[in-house]
Design an enzyme around this catalytic site. Structure first.
Site, PDB file in Angstrom:
ATOM      1  N   HIS A  72      60.938  -3.402  34.332  1.00 42.51           N
ATOM      2  CA  HIS A  72      61.844  -4.397  33.761  1.00 42.51           C
ATOM      3  C   HIS A  72      61.670  -5.723  34.493  1.00 42.51           C
ATOM      4  CE1 HIS A  72      64.824  -1.021  32.370  1.00 42.51           C
ATOM      5  NE2 HIS A  72      63.611  -0.898  31.860  1.00 42.51           N
ATOM      6  N   TYR A 203      74.864  -3.825  34.568  1.00 44.30           N
ATOM      7  CA  TYR A 203      75.919  -3.616  35.562  1.00 44.30           C
ATOM      8  C   TYR A 203      77.166  -4.299  35.024  1.00 44.30           C
ATOM      9  CZ  TYR A 203      72.371  -2.315  39.097  1.00 44.30           C
ATOM     10  OH  TYR A 203      71.368  -1.702  39.804  1.00 44.30           O
ATOM     11  N   PRO A 295      75.294   3.033  46.118  1.00 44.28           N
ATOM     12  CA  PRO A 295      74.115   2.897  45.243  1.00 44.28           C
ATOM     13  C   PRO A 295      74.076   1.622  44.392  1.00 44.28           C
ATOM     14  CG  PRO A 295      75.609   4.580  44.399  1.00 44.28           C
ATOM     15  CD  PRO A 295      76.147   4.161  45.723  1.00 44.28           C
ATOM     16  N   LYS A 299      69.315   0.499  46.881  1.00 46.10           N
ATOM     17  CA  LYS A 299      68.510   0.240  48.076  1.00 46.10           C
ATOM     18  C   LYS A 299      68.132   1.479  48.900  1.00 46.10           C
ATOM     19  CE  LYS A 299      67.932  -4.119  47.946  1.00 46.10           C
ATOM     20  NZ  LYS A 299      67.189  -3.878  46.708  1.00 46.10           N
ATOM     21  N   TYR A 387      67.827  -8.031  45.273  1.00 47.73           N
ATOM     22  CA  TYR A 387      67.722  -6.863  44.391  1.00 47.73           C
ATOM     23  C   TYR A 387      66.270  -6.374  44.313  1.00 47.73           C
ATOM     24  CZ  TYR A 387      68.712  -3.746  40.498  1.00 47.73           C
ATOM     25  OH  TYR A 387      68.847  -2.628  39.715  1.00 47.73           O
TER      26      TYR A 387
HETATM   27  P1  RFL Z   1      67.221  12.578  51.485  1.00 49.29           P
HETATM   28  O1  RFL Z   1      66.671  12.255  50.155  1.00 49.29           O
HETATM   29  O2  RFL Z   1      68.644  12.985  51.610  1.00 49.29           O
HETATM   30  O3  RFL Z   1      66.289  13.723  52.087  1.00 49.29           O
HETATM   31  C1  RFL Z   1      66.641  14.452  53.225  1.00 49.29           C
HETATM   32  C2  RFL Z   1      66.005  15.802  53.133  1.00 49.29           C
HETATM   33  O4  RFL Z   1      66.297  16.524  54.322  1.00 49.29           O
HETATM   34  C3  RFL Z   1      66.645  17.842  53.974  1.00 49.29           C
HETATM   35  N1  RFL Z   1      67.460  18.410  55.073  1.00 49.29           N
HETATM   36  C4  RFL Z   1      66.947  19.244  56.006  1.00 49.29           C
HETATM   37  N2  RFL Z   1      65.719  19.705  56.187  1.00 49.29           N
HETATM   38  C5  RFL Z   1      65.527  20.551  57.235  1.00 49.29           C
HETATM   39  N3  RFL Z   1      66.518  20.950  58.061  1.00 49.29           N
HETATM   40  C6  RFL Z   1      67.778  20.497  57.903  1.00 49.29           C
HETATM   41  N4  RFL Z   1      68.748  20.911  58.717  1.00 49.29           N
HETATM   42  C7  RFL Z   1      68.036  19.593  56.837  1.00 49.29           C
HETATM   43  N5  RFL Z   1      69.139  18.961  56.376  1.00 49.29           N
HETATM   44  C8  RFL Z   1      68.773  18.249  55.313  1.00 49.29           C
HETATM   45  C9  RFL Z   1      67.384  17.714  52.664  1.00 49.29           C
HETATM   46  O5  RFL Z   1      67.388  18.929  51.953  1.00 49.29           O
HETATM   47  C10 RFL Z   1      66.567  16.624  51.983  1.00 49.29           C
HETATM   48  O6  RFL Z   1      65.517  17.159  51.206  1.00 49.29           O
HETATM   49  O7  RFL Z   1      67.013  11.366  52.508  1.00 49.29           O
HETATM   50  P2  RFL Z   1      65.857  10.256  52.616  1.00 49.29           P
HETATM   51  O8  RFL Z   1      64.490  10.868  52.602  1.00 49.29           O
HETATM   52  O9  RFL Z   1      66.258   9.400  53.756  1.00 49.29           O
HETATM   53  O10 RFL Z   1      65.983   9.425  51.237  1.00 49.29           O
HETATM   54  C11 RFL Z   1      67.112   8.666  50.967  1.00 49.29           C
HETATM   55  C12 RFL Z   1      67.353   8.622  49.454  1.00 49.29           C
HETATM   56  O11 RFL Z   1      67.384   9.950  48.965  1.00 49.29           O
HETATM   57  C13 RFL Z   1      68.668   7.914  49.099  1.00 49.29           C
HETATM   58  O12 RFL Z   1      68.874   6.808  49.928  1.00 49.29           O
HETATM   59  C14 RFL Z   1      68.675   7.445  47.627  1.00 49.29           C
HETATM   60  O13 RFL Z   1      68.743   8.539  46.738  1.00 49.29           O
HETATM   61  C15 RFL Z   1      69.855   6.499  47.377  1.00 49.29           C
HETATM   62  N6  RFL Z   1      69.966   6.071  45.977  1.00 49.29           N
HETATM   63  C16 RFL Z   1      69.191   5.051  45.498  1.00 49.29           C
HETATM   64  N7  RFL Z   1      68.246   4.489  46.271  1.00 49.29           N
HETATM   65  C17 RFL Z   1      67.416   3.547  45.749  1.00 49.29           C
HETATM   66  O14 RFL Z   1      66.577   3.013  46.486  1.00 49.29           O
HETATM   67  N8  RFL Z   1      67.487   3.155  44.424  1.00 49.29           N
HETATM   68  C18 RFL Z   1      68.406   3.679  43.578  1.00 49.29           C
HETATM   69  O15 RFL Z   1      68.425   3.350  42.402  1.00 49.29           O
HETATM   70  C19 RFL Z   1      69.331   4.642  44.111  1.00 49.29           C
HETATM   71  N9  RFL Z   1      70.229   5.212  43.324  1.00 49.29           N
HETATM   72  C20 RFL Z   1      70.880   6.699  45.125  1.00 49.29           C
HETATM   73  C21 RFL Z   1      71.006   6.238  43.785  1.00 49.29           C
HETATM   74  C22 RFL Z   1      71.655   7.788  45.557  1.00 49.29           C
HETATM   75  C23 RFL Z   1      72.544   8.380  44.687  1.00 49.29           C
HETATM   76  N10 RFL Z   1      73.287   9.490  45.167  1.00 49.29           N
HETATM   77  C24 RFL Z   1      73.328  10.715  44.473  1.00 49.29           C
HETATM   78  C25 RFL Z   1      73.777   9.476  46.518  1.00 49.29           C
HETATM   79  C26 RFL Z   1      71.897   6.827  42.919  1.00 49.29           C
HETATM   80  C27 RFL Z   1      72.696   7.879  43.371  1.00 49.29           C
HETATM   81  C28 RFL Z   1      73.700   8.462  42.391  1.00 49.29           C
HETATM   82  C1  PHB Z   2      69.810   4.969  38.540  1.00 48.78           C
HETATM   83  O1  PHB Z   2      69.091   4.781  37.538  1.00 48.78           O
HETATM   84  O2  PHB Z   2      70.073   6.091  38.960  1.00 48.78           O
HETATM   85  C2  PHB Z   2      70.389   3.801  39.255  1.00 48.78           C
HETATM   86  C3  PHB Z   2      70.115   2.519  38.809  1.00 48.78           C
HETATM   87  C4  PHB Z   2      70.649   1.431  39.483  1.00 48.78           C
HETATM   88  C5  PHB Z   2      71.465   1.627  40.589  1.00 48.78           C
HETATM   89  C6  PHB Z   2      71.720   2.911  41.037  1.00 48.78           C
HETATM   90  C7  PHB Z   2      71.177   4.002  40.371  1.00 48.78           C
HETATM   91  O3  PHB Z   2      72.005   0.556  41.226  1.00 48.78           O
END
Ligand code: RFL
Ligand code: PHB
Length: 402
Positions: A72, A203, A295, A299, A387
């Site tokens: 996008h 948004y 979220p 980031k 962003y």
């Molecule tokens: P993760 O992805 O949580 O991975 C950590 C891994 O460690 C494992 N673990 C263990 N392994 C061994 N021994 C243990 N004792 C352990 N305990 C845990 C877990 O099972 C897991 O596999 O962390 P990491 O790698 O630092 O990555 C971070 C991202 O996952 C997170 O910041 C993003 O998902 C946040 N986020 C978004 N980030 C973006 O950059 N762009 C987005 O659009 C965005 N949207 C989002 C999001 C997070 C969301 N939620 C659900 C919190 C949207 C949502 C809804």
């Molecule tokens: C998503 O597509 O999951 C999403 C998009 C934008 C955000 C957070 C999550 O700011």
């Protein structure tokens, strides 16, 4: 077992770190508490910064993303029944907003690591960290959750185990300072089988609360609404979710939200969190293990990828020339970027949500801010720059640009 870098967690941080280290000729072992199917099936982030996309491409794991991702050029901020486009591409000199789901990035990285002979031990239990302030730190764990106790002796440990993992608590409490903000709202996220309702992300700020329209594919859409973080998903039958989405996204020009069957829904709480320092002895934290953002700024994954780029460079410099300067500065280098992303995520969250404690005055200030960022080129440029992702610019004292 013995390895150079022991990595705890196969999320974006751990997998990308292992991949980068492999490209530098440094060996690593990843241990992960969940199964491969679980990590490849967890729905989370969707938006990748240009820098993350560039890194995935430059390191040979971007092919499917380039084929299946969505690129996008802008986002829409919607309030008072009207949409306002922020032209990210134009305002940042050509950066895109890439939509490619986190679990697809995970699948691509797992496949690349396994193809290159990398070792990922899934489904481990009882993980603990030892001797972090010695040259031979150790990770102990049980295979298959409750099997025999195993030990990996490492040169370094990377704590990539997310917010609830054991790595951060392994840093003595006297050494780490934690900064935290808990928000009085959460997001209810859905996946629905429907065509996209809009060409770009929306948004929306509305009296009834925030709403976000995102996408996953031409057939599957991702949407969120602001809810009470303590609410139970059982209180949200599909009809009620659609009703809120329609109300919060309604415009004066007849825009229509396309409904479809909801195939997944859940509620997440929102917090901002930073641990300083992100390192202790031979342990380095990366990604959500060290910091959390709400979220709204998209980031979290991008910060995780930025951290491990710095860490991989530091480790490469150590193994190539014995230099420890970059490793010693790991926390300082990462935290400069982290705090800017924390600020932006807090800003977007404050700008777009309905705050339970807002006075009528606060609400008018919020609307004035929305009016400002959507009508001033200077303000829109600042939002677009953040962003799309701030540049990975930092220099070592030796003057080497990374
Ligand atoms: P993760 O992805 O949580 O991975 C950590 C891994 O460690 C494992 N673990 C263990 N392994 C061994 N021994 C243990 N004792 C352990 N305990 C845990 C877990 O099972 C897991 O596999 O962390 P990491 O790698 O630092 O990555 C971070 C991202 O996952 C997170 O910041 C993003 O998902 C946040 N986020 C978004 N980030 C973006 O950059 N762009 C987005 O659009 C965005 N949207 C989002 C999001 C997070 C969301 N939620 C659900 C919190 C949207 C949502 C809804
Ligand atoms: C998503 O597509 O999951 C999403 C998009 C934008 C955000 C957070 C999550 O700011």
């Amino acid at each position: 077992m013995r390895t150079q870098v022991g990595i705890i967690g196969a999320g974006p941080a751990g997998l990308m770190l292992s991949h980068l280290l492999h490209l530098y000729g440094i060996e690593s072992i990843i241990i992960e508490s969940r199964t491969r199917e679980e990590i490849e099936g967890t729905i989370r982030a969707g938006v990748l910064e240009q820098g993350t996309v560039d890194l995935l491409n430059a390191t040979g794991v971007g092919e499917r993303m380039m084929r299946e991702g969505h690129f996008h050029h802008g986002i829409e901020l919607r309030f008072n029944g009207k949409g306002h486009r922020i032209d990210i591409h134009e305002l940042t000199g050509g950066k895109n907003v890439t939509i490619y789901a986190q679990h697809e990035v995970i699948k691509d990285l797992v496949a690349a690591r396994l193809k290159a002979g990398g070792e990922i031990i899934f489904n481990v239990g009882d993980v603990s960290l030892h001797q972090l302030d010695t040259p031979t730190p150790k990770i102990r764990f049980r295979k298959d959750q409750d099997g025999e106790l195993q030990e990996i002796t490492c040169d370094f440990i990377a704590g990539c185990d997310g917010f609830h993992g054991p790595s951060r608590p392994a840093i003595p409490e006297t050494v780490r300072k934690e900064y935290q903000k808990i928000y009085p709202f959460g997001w209810l996220g859905i996946l629905t089988v429907a065509p996209p309702s809009a060409p770009e992300l929306i948004y929306a700020n509305h009296e009834r609360g925030f709403a976000l329209v995102s996408t996953r594919s031409p057939e599957i859409q991702r949407m969120y609404i602001q809810v009470d973080p303590r609410d139970d998903i059982a209180n949200w039958p599909d009809d009620r979710i659609w009703e809120e989405l329609h109300a919060r996204l309604a415009t004066h020009d007849g825009w229509e939200l396309i409904e479809g069957p909801i195939i997944q829904k859940n509620i997440i709480a929102m917090r901002s969190f930073v641990c300083d320092p992100m390192q202790y002895g031979r342990l380095f934290l990366a990604g959500d293990a060290a910091h959390i953002v709400p979220p709204t700024g998209a980031k979290g994954l991008n910060l995780a990828v930025a951290d491990v780029q710095v860490l991989a460079r530091g480790l490469e410099s150590f193994y190539r020339s014995g230099k420890t300067e970059l490793l010693e500065r790991y926390s300082e280098i990462c935290l400069r970027r982290v705090w800017k992303a924390e600020r932006f995520s807090w800003y977007m969250t404050s700008l777009l949500h309905r705050h339970p404690d807002h006075t009528p005055f606060d609400r008018r200030i919020q609307l004035a801010e929305l009016d400002y960022v959507t009508s001033s080129r200077a303000a829109a440029t600042s939002l677009a720059e953040n962003y799309a992702g701030l540049p990975m610019e930092f220099e070592t004292t030796a003057g080497v640009s990374l």
